[in-house]
Design an enzyme around this catalytic site. Structure first.
Site, PDB file in Angstrom:
ATOM      1  N   ASP A 161      48.024  35.221  45.558  1.00 54.29           N
ATOM      2  CA  ASP A 161      49.130  35.160  45.985  1.00 54.29           C
ATOM      3  C   ASP A 161      48.864  36.019  47.159  1.00 54.29           C
ATOM      4  O   ASP A 161      49.850  35.999  48.811  1.00 54.29           O
ATOM      5  CB  ASP A 161      50.266  35.352  45.422  1.00 54.29           C
TER       6      ASP A 161
HETATM    7  C1  LAN Z   1      50.075  43.838  40.088  1.00 55.70           C
HETATM    8  C2  LAN Z   1      50.511  44.013  41.368  1.00 55.70           C
HETATM    9  C3  LAN Z   1      50.862  43.334  42.708  1.00 55.70           C
HETATM   10  C4  LAN Z   1      51.185  41.928  41.459  1.00 55.70           C
HETATM   11  C5  LAN Z   1      51.507  40.232  42.622  1.00 55.70           C
HETATM   12  C6  LAN Z   1      50.326  40.334  43.932  1.00 55.70           C
HETATM   13  C7  LAN Z   1      52.778  41.159  43.354  1.00 55.70           C
HETATM   14  C8  LAN Z   1      51.469  39.131  41.566  1.00 55.70           C
HETATM   15  O1  LAN Z   1      52.133  38.201  42.153  1.00 55.70           O
HETATM   16  C9  LAN Z   1      50.158  38.746  40.663  1.00 55.70           C
HETATM   17  C10 LAN Z   1      49.699  39.832  39.574  1.00 55.70           C
HETATM   18  C11 LAN Z   1      49.813  41.302  41.166  1.00 55.70           C
HETATM   19  C12 LAN Z   1      48.519  41.249  42.019  1.00 55.70           C
HETATM   20  C13 LAN Z   1      49.596  42.940  39.607  1.00 55.70           C
HETATM   21  C14 LAN Z   1      48.679  42.676  38.552  1.00 55.70           C
HETATM   22  C15 LAN Z   1      49.266  44.023  36.981  1.00 55.70           C
HETATM   23  C16 LAN Z   1      49.294  44.619  38.131  1.00 55.70           C
HETATM   24  C17 LAN Z   1      47.828  45.122  39.295  1.00 55.70           C
HETATM   25  C18 LAN Z   1      50.479  45.564  39.116  1.00 55.70           C
HETATM   26  C19 LAN Z   1      51.220  44.498  38.604  1.00 55.70           C
HETATM   27  C20 LAN Z   1      49.991  46.527  39.249  1.00 55.70           C
HETATM   28  C21 LAN Z   1      50.144  47.215  38.912  1.00 55.70           C
HETATM   29  C22 LAN Z   1      49.564  46.030  37.646  1.00 55.70           C
HETATM   30  C23 LAN Z   1      48.089  47.294  36.565  1.00 55.70           C
HETATM   31  C24 LAN Z   1      47.840  45.761  34.968  1.00 55.70           C
HETATM   32  C25 LAN Z   1      49.238  48.198  35.907  1.00 55.70           C
HETATM   33  C26 LAN Z   1      47.802  49.301  35.088  1.00 55.70           C
HETATM   34  C27 LAN Z   1      47.638  49.330  33.824  1.00 55.70           C
HETATM   35  C28 LAN Z   1      47.456  48.619  33.313  1.00 55.70           C
HETATM   36  C29 LAN Z   1      48.301  47.607  31.707  1.00 55.70           C
HETATM   37  C30 LAN Z   1      45.388  48.038  33.085  1.00 55.70           C
END
Ligand code: LAN
Length: 729
Positions: free
Chosen positions: A456
């Protein structure tokens, strides 16, 4: 009980705590959006580089931004919002934000400093302690998984250790309250696996009390259905260094502070605890995803395997394979790593292997700062190294959609934003053998350096670039030839043969079976083992590809087919009530906006589509008496709509956008939402922070502070242009 939103004055002002001078903090950035807060001690330097409105804004200082002429109409309100928001843009063209929420991250960076004997800057210590003081639960002084959560063992144990390692004395009231709560919960033995791992690395827990994380699994042939290369990227990259640390039983040398901590975080003396009995002791309050019988069986088998069976050569081989992949991850991300957890863990691994003065470790050290963010509540650790590309894409789209891109006062903003996206596009693929897909031509969520594209993020950034480049005064920076590889990647990311054909997942195509969830060992997160199909990701890709379809004929037939298949998937995901579950924003209102926008791009609206009609009814039924919508984060955990105690500007904007894109016939419903958004706007054009906006893995909430600007602005602007722009009050 969940933690209420922050109330001023801050708790840190009421207890006796040092603080830094907010006037001395500056945010440094570069053309690819690296975010580093630095504390300027030198007065001359400060005079030469006065704080920007954005810096003042995040630090809670008077921004000096003017009161604007009162907004009578929705369009006035949209423009006032934009006038405020444009002042927050950084010179390099991006919008920055504090990306807090998760409360289990600080332990990683603090442990990484402590274990590698890297001194932590004084100003960080002070401000991290202040942040944790301000986010401690007002009733019990503990912390949860995320900033609005009830207190848990994981949050409380980890953050207690953090404040103590950073120098807070054990008898400080903040520490005392947290410790009492931790003891009430039975002490740190009830931590979930990741907490146990961090404590072990700090020598505050024994490795035989951690469920096995064997790196051996990496040595297996990669065609096996459960090979880690098929896991979700975050799970894969976090368990990779964890495997190393577990296998090598890495731990910091014991010192008096650690010795003291050992006696503080448990309810009985350290030496009397049989840690091996606590492998499966996870506090009731913490658990979100309980162990399956299979997982318990696999864990016991692995303990035996490691103790009695595994030959030493295999252990060495696994270590080599793991190290090689860690180096590749570091290389592909310029040492940022996919996220904050493996950033910290990889740094510890590299320190163990190469020492404190090695080139690789020094680069790691420079990168710690990229995750640390200063705010009025103190210094927090972010969920990624920022939200730069994602926010900038939506900001630019909003400006174009509401027709403000042509207005002279926003032209500079647009130009700079485009320049930033131009600089952020990937120009290289990853090194071979790192189990990574092509990324050339794509965009990241945060920065180019971080190196990961998301379906996305590429789609929304591409759309933003194409929209902006249609403005008459804009010179094309990103040529069509540079867009094509992004289209190639997007097409390659569509899930085909597996259980959700037509859908898009997040970072990669689905590679592994969801059955792997049966051995999800994390206890506090759901759905982390493999990629899943996501409605919002699929929606964004449909939106981006549809926009591209009308712009260029490149791979036209495949683009059209991809859109149609994704649309079929989106429709199939609608639940019986007409809602869509949102995985990355809270929650049903978020997903409804994306889904309905995607459908509207195919000409499907209320009058001709049953799916859209049901989507609208779902929302309309949940409108509150004041005209707004408010959704609680509990929606994400429970998978059903849970209303917030108060309506929220962001949820209201999402719901209004969905209804407008759907051409919902009863305009009065939308008007009431728009009126609510206007009523919450302040005289300088801003909206204040309300509840937390985002989520991941169903249970952990995360902040998207810029959502309260561009989504309301977009909703107001569309309303004015589509319906009427007469005064609403
Ligand atoms: C994110 C942030 C952005 C988010 C979007 C782009 C909004 C979404 O549409 C796809 C997934 C994604 C990229 C995403 C995946 C998981 C993340 C990276 C996070 C929510 C930000 C933090 C999270 C990450 C897993 C945090 C670290 C914790 C762990 C469990 C490893």
């Amino acid at each position: 009980m969940s933690r209420p939103a922050l109330t001023r004055p801050f708790r840190s002002d009421r207890v006796d705590l040092p603080r830094t001078e907010p006037q001395r903090w500056k945010l440094r950035t570069d053309k690819v959006g690296r975010l580093n807060w630095v504390y300027i001690r030198d007065d001359d330097e400060l005079r030469r580089h006065p704080q920007t409105p954005y810096e003042k804004y995040v630090l809670g200082l008077e921004t000096g931004l003017p009161e604007l002429p009162k907004a009578e109409t929705p369009y006035d309100a949209a423009l006032n919002g934009l006038r405020f928001f444009k002042e927050l843009q950084l010179d390099e063209g991006l919008w920055a934000c504090r990306y807090g929420g998760p409360m289990f991250l600080l332990i990683g960076v603090v442990a990484a400093h402590y274990v590698t004997r890297t001194p932590i800057r004084e100003e960080w210590k002070i401000e991290i302690i202040r942040y944790l003081t301000n986010t401690a639960h007002p009733l019990d002084g503990g912390w949860g998984l995320h900033s609005e959560d009830k207190s848990t063992v994981f949050g409380t144990a980890c953050n207690y250790v953090v404040i103590r390692l950073l120098g807070m004395p054990a008898d400080h009231p903040v520490a005392v309250a947290a410790r009492v709560t931790l003891h009430k919960f039975g002490g740190a033995v009830g931590c979930p696996q990741w907490g146990k791992l961090f404590l072990s690395v700090l020598n505050l827990y024994e490795w035989d009390g951690v469920n096995p994380i064997p790196p051996d699994i990496w040595v297996l042939p990669d065609w096996l259905p459960f090979h880690p290369s098929k896991w979700w990227i975050h799970c894969r990259q976090v368990y990779l260094p964890m495997g190393y640390l577990y296998s090598e039983k890495v731990k910091a040398p014991l010192d008096p502070l650690l010795e003291s901590l050992r006696s503080e975080i448990y309810t009985s003396p350290y030496d009397t605890i049989d840690f091996s009995k606590h492998r499966n002791n996870i506090s009731e309050i913490d658990i979100y995803y309980p162990h399956t019988t299979i997982l318990d069986f696999v864990n016991s088998a692995m303990v035996m395997w490691e103790k009695f069976i595994r030959p030493d050569w295999l252990k060495q081989k696994a270590r080599e394979v793991v190290l090689d992949l860690i180096h590749k991850e570091n290389h592909n991300t310029d040492y940022l790593c996919v996220g904050p957890i493996n950033n910290a863990l990889n740094a510890i691994v590299i320190y163990c292997e190469e020492g404190a003065n090695s080139k690789n470790f020094l680069r790691h050290k420079e990168r710690f700062a990229d995750f640390m963010y200063m705010s009025e509540e103190g210094m927090l650790m972010m969920g990624t190294n920022g939200v730069q590309c994602w926010d900038t894409s939506f900001a630019l789209q909003t400006i174009c959609t509401i027709g403000a891109g042509d207005m002279p006062e926003f032209q500079e903003t647009v130009k700079k934003g485009l320049k930033f996206l131009d600089n952020s596009q990937f120009t290289e693929n990853c090194v071979a053998g790192s189990y990574r897909d092509n990324r050339l031509g794509c965009w990241p969520f945060s920065t180019k350096d971080q190196g990961y594209t998301v379906s996305d993020c590429t789609s929304e950034a591409m759309k933003a670039v194409l929209m902006v480049q249609k403005l008459p005064y804009i010179e094309t920076l990103v040529s069509d030839e540079r867009i094509y590889p992004a289209i190639d990647v997007l097409l390659s990311l569509q899930n085909r043969a597996n259980f959700a054909p037509g859908s898009f997942a997040s970072y990669e195509k689905i590679r592994g079976t969801p059955l792997l969830e049966l051995i999800n060992p994390a206890e506090v997160f759901g759905n982390i083992m493999v990629e899943y199909p996501y409605v919002e990701c699929s929606d964004s890709v449909v939106i981006g590809l549809s926009y591209f379809r009308d712009h260029s004929s490149y791979r036209r037939d495949e683009v059209v087919r991809a859109i149609n298949d994704a649309v079929a998937y989106i429709k199939s995901e609608q639940d019986v009530n007409g809602g869509w579950y949102g995985s990355w924003g809270i929650c049903f209102t978020y997903a409804a906006m994306f889904a309905i926008e995607a459908l509207s791009y195919q000409g499907e609206v209320y009058s001709n589509s049953e799916v859209v009609r049901r989507g609208c009814h779902f929302l309309v039924k949940r409108q509150e008496a004041d005209g707004g919508w408010g959704e609680s984060y509990r929606s994400c955990e429970t998978l059903t709509y849970v209303p917030h105690e108060q309506t929220q500007v962001v949820n209201t904007a999402w719901a209004c956008l969905a209804l407008m894109l759907a051409e919902y016939p009863d305009v009065d419903v939308i008007k009431r939402g728009i009126r609510l958004i206007m009523s919450r706007q302040h005289a300088n054009g801003e909206w204040k922070q309300e509840g937390i906006e985002g989520v991941f893995n169903r249970s952990c909430m995360i902040e998207y502070p810029n959502y309260k600007f561009y989504f309301p602005i977009k909703a107001l602007g569309i309303f004015a242009r589509k319906y009427s722009n007469t005064p609403l009050f």
